[in-house]
Scaffold this motif. Structure first.
Motif, PDB file in Angstrom:
ATOM      1  N   ASN A  41      -6.657   3.474   1.314  1.00 35.32           N
ATOM      2  CA  ASN A  41      -6.871   2.179   1.971  1.00 35.32           C
ATOM      3  C   ASN A  41      -5.848   2.006   3.088  1.00 35.32           C
ATOM      4  O   ASN A  41      -4.675   2.319   2.916  1.00 35.32           O
ATOM      5  N   GLY A  65      -6.973   4.044   8.322  1.00 36.71           N
ATOM      6  CA  GLY A  65      -7.466   3.957   9.698  1.00 36.71           C
ATOM      7  C   GLY A  65      -8.918   4.384   9.852  1.00 36.71           C
ATOM      8  O   GLY A  65      -9.413   4.504  10.979  1.00 36.71           O
ATOM      9  N   THR A  72     -11.861   2.817   9.130  1.00 33.11           N
ATOM     10  CA  THR A  72     -12.722   1.805   9.755  1.00 33.11           C
ATOM     11  C   THR A  72     -12.388   1.670  11.234  1.00 33.11           C
ATOM     12  O   THR A  72     -13.286   1.536  12.084  1.00 33.11           O
ATOM     13  N   HIS A 120     -15.426   6.860  -0.078  1.00 33.27           N
ATOM     14  CA  HIS A 120     -14.352   6.855  -1.078  1.00 33.27           C
ATOM     15  C   HIS A 120     -14.695   7.709  -2.296  1.00 33.27           C
ATOM     16  O   HIS A 120     -13.818   8.100  -3.048  1.00 33.27           O
TER      17      HIS A 120
END
Ligand SMILES: Nc1ncnc2c1ncn2[C@@H]1O[C@H](COP(=O)(O)OP(=O)(O)OP(=O)(O)O)[C@@H](O)[C@H]1O
Length: 253
Positions: free
Chosen positions: A39, A42, A44, A207
């Motif tokens: 998480n 970078g 997104t 993920h």
């Protein structure tokens, strides 16, 4: 192998936060390249740079040998540089089969004549292909349903079907398995493999490590806005550096 997409030295900062720092990434023709990272790594931000929603502070995006930094989101969407689930926003007030029919028609416009695009003609013209898509994507029994009545898994299957039908030159799959049950995710992975492997190049942000290692030809590991490594699934799995930085924290690895 020649590349369709190349990111060169991409940097993005939000005030003092360096979301991406000197990122290089290359997507080859016919290959599935996964982008993974914890998480906040970078991922997104990188997709937003590709789609043109974000302008990088530095670096160049090349698509099909052309610098696309100056193109708008709209122009990039036409090239296929957009999150898949944004292109395929479903029409909520028409049935599943009609959504698919629209995608088939959109794919062929303007090659197909106006007569063929008229509803009655289109239904006949596309009957065979429509039946095949409904069958392949497990949507035969849902053909008459409205998208709002579909389960999350069926919606994703419909969205993926519509994205694939449109004959894209590239697919950016941004967390396609998010929110799916294990069995739905496995089915969707099987579908992606069956329909796309070796055909349309895919940048996969995901993920679910089982899916990533199952599907990807190449994996780029992003940590704190930097590329930690790019390699085959085997190389990434065996990298002590990746284990230390990321994978050991993932329950599902
Ligand atoms: N609009 C923004 N304004 C300020 N900081 C931002 C903005 N967007 C992202 N960031 C920061 O940039 C870094 C990268 O975020 P990003 O959302 O790209 O990561 P990610 O890998 O997609 O994470 P996740 O897996 O949680 O979606 C994070 O530190 C995040 O807080």
């Amino acid at each position: 192998m020649s590349h369709i997409l190349k990111l060169e030295d991409i940097s993005v900062s939000f005030g003092g936060i360096h979301a991406l720092q000197g990122v290089n990434l290359q997507l080859d023709h016919g290959s599935i390249h996964a982008l993974i990272g914890p998480n906040g790594a970078g991922k997104t931000t990188l997709v937003s740079v590709l789609s043109g929603e974000l302008r990088p502070n530095g670096g160049v995006v090349h698509f099909d040998g052309r610098n696309v930094n100056g193109l708008s989101t709209h122009e990039r969407a036409r090239l296929g540089l957009t999150r898949t689930y944004q292109i395929t926003a479903l029409f909520q007030h028409i049935a599943v089969w009609e959504n698919i029919l629209l995608s088939l028609k959109a794919r062929d416009t303007p090659k197909v004549s106006v007569m063929q695009l008229l509803r009655a003609h289109a239904e006949r013209h596309y009957a065979g292909e429509l039946a095949e898509v409904l069958k392949d994507f497990g949507l035969e029994e849902k053909a008459g349903a409205l998208p709002s009545a579909l389960s999350h898994g069926d919606r994703r299957r419909l969205e993926l079907a519509m994205a694939i039908i449109s004959n894209p030159s590239i697919l950016l799959l941004d967390e396609p398995l998010a929110g799916l049950s294990t069995s739905d995710a496995a089915e969707l992975v099987a579908l992606i493999r069956k329909r796309l492997k070796g055909d349309v190049p895919i940048l996969l942000i995901e993920h679910d490590m089982d899916a990533v290692f199952d599907l990807a030809d190449e994996i780029t590991v992003l940590v704190d806005g930097r590329v930690l490594m790019t390699g085959t699934p085997e190389e990434v799995r065996n990298s002590a550096e990746v284990q230390a930085a990321y994978l050991s924290e993932e329950d599902d690895f």
